[in-house]
Scaffold this motif. Structure first.
Motif, mmCIF file in Angstrom:
data_model
loop_
_atom_site.group_PDB
_atom_site.id
_atom_site.type_symbol
_atom_site.label_atom_id
_atom_site.label_comp_id
_atom_site.label_asym_id
_atom_site.label_seq_id
_atom_site.Cartn_x
_atom_site.Cartn_y
_atom_site.Cartn_z
ATOM 1 N N ILE A 272 -1.678 -1.017 -3.915
ATOM 2 C CA ILE A 272 -3.041 -1.237 -3.463
ATOM 3 C C ILE A 272 -3.414 -0.108 -2.504
ATOM 4 O O ILE A 272 -2.557 0.374 -1.751
ATOM 5 N N ASP B 133 0.815 -1.219 0.000
ATOM 6 C CA ASP B 133 0.000 0.000 0.000
ATOM 7 C C ASP B 133 0.848 1.268 0.000
ATOM 8 O O ASP B 133 0.307 2.363 -0.147
ATOM 9 N N GLU C 48 -10.463 -3.470 -3.324
ATOM 10 C CA GLU C 48 -9.089 -3.380 -3.815
ATOM 11 C C GLU C 48 -8.429 -4.741 -4.033
ATOM 12 O O GLU C 48 -7.690 -4.924 -4.990
#
Length: 288
Positions: free
Chosen positions: A172, A156, A201
């Motif tokens: 992500i 992320d 996601e």
């Protein structure tokens, strides 16, 4: 394939030996991956596959909710919706490694929650905070036991990775279920909702991973696999994804995306209101 964690040694001759050993392991693993038409996927944990917090750091809103529900554990973890399906389907195409800034003890505990039956991570390499030598902490491929040209990353945060490895990354959106007083955005928990399993996601990233794998192995002559580089394939897949939103793409895809967004908003309002979160209590740790 069973793996071990290979740590660099401060002694120069030992470092050279370790480098040779890692290259040998990578060469063998490359042949194995190509023969089985698999790639290597490096996964982050926090805010990628789950959201974990010590109870003391939760806001009063979340603490009150959990305590009213009878939970007073020291830690609470919310698995990201669709995590089980993501791991099941991705494991057919990829070998997994974990690379986290968390401690090894924490990583192992999270993997038991994600994979209680040890179907996906039993033989996976786990690279944790103790293994990372860079100051400040940076994630990189120095200890990953596959060659970079067959490695993909899902994380992320792009900025925590070495610049040389950025092209291997599929980013992500961060998953943060619990309330955050420092954010102006209401959390999933405060909204009594959750990320959509079908259109969230993890589902999006899984589609991109499948497409990348398919494109990498979409050639007739297996000998050509030796010249393939997953970083080039990632760029091509991303380019195609972007084109799908233009006139070069299909209007059908645009309509599908609109429908997906509509469904996602609907799920945000319905996911948790009727059934509530799925809670499993463990010693000193709660999983939602």
């Amino acid at each position: 394939m069973a793996v071990q964690n290979l740590k660099p040694n401060v002694n120069s001759s030992s470092s050279i030996h370790n480098a040779d050993l890692i290259k040998s392991v990578r060469d063998k693993n490359l042949k194995s991956l190509l023969a089985r038409q698999k790639l290597h996927l490096v996964l982050d944990l926090d805010n990628t596959l789950l959201h974990s917090n010590p109870m003391i750091k939760l806001t009063k809103y979340d603490r009150d909710y959990l305590q009213r529900s009878g939970h007073n554990d020291h830690w609470v973890t919310k698995l990201r919706p669709n995590a089980e399906t993501f791991l099941k389907e991705a494991s057919a195409l990829f070998e997994f490694s974990i690379l986290t800034f968390g401690t090894r003890k924490y990583a192992r505990k999270m993997l038991k929650l994600l994979d209680p039956e040890e179907l996906y991570f039993a033989n996976s390499q786990v690279i944790a905070r103790e293994d990372i030598r860079s100051k400040p902490l940076k994630k990189g491929f120095d200890l990953v036991l596959s060659h970079e040209r067959v490695v993909l990353v899902v994380d992320d945060i792009k900025e925590v990775w070495e610049d040389d490895n950025a092209k291997n990354l599929i980013k992500i959106a961060p998953y943060k279920f619990f309330d955050d007083e420092s954010s102006s955005k209401k959390s999933w928990s405060r909204n009594w909702a959750d990320e959509s399993e079908k259109y969230g996601e993890l589902a999006r990233v899984l589609r991109e991973l499948k497409k990348t794998h398919k494109e990498f192995y979409n050639i007739e002559d297996e000998q050509d696999y030796e010249s393939r580089d997953v970083r080039d394939v990632i760029e091509e897949v991303k380019r195609k994804f972007l084109l799908q939103g233009t006139k070069e793409g299909t209007s059908k895809h645009a309509k599908e995306m609109i429908n997906e967004i509509d469904e996602c908003f609907k799920s945000m309002g319905l996911n948790c209101r009727t059934n509530g979160p799925n809670v499993i209590v463990q010693t000193n740790h709660m999983v939602m």
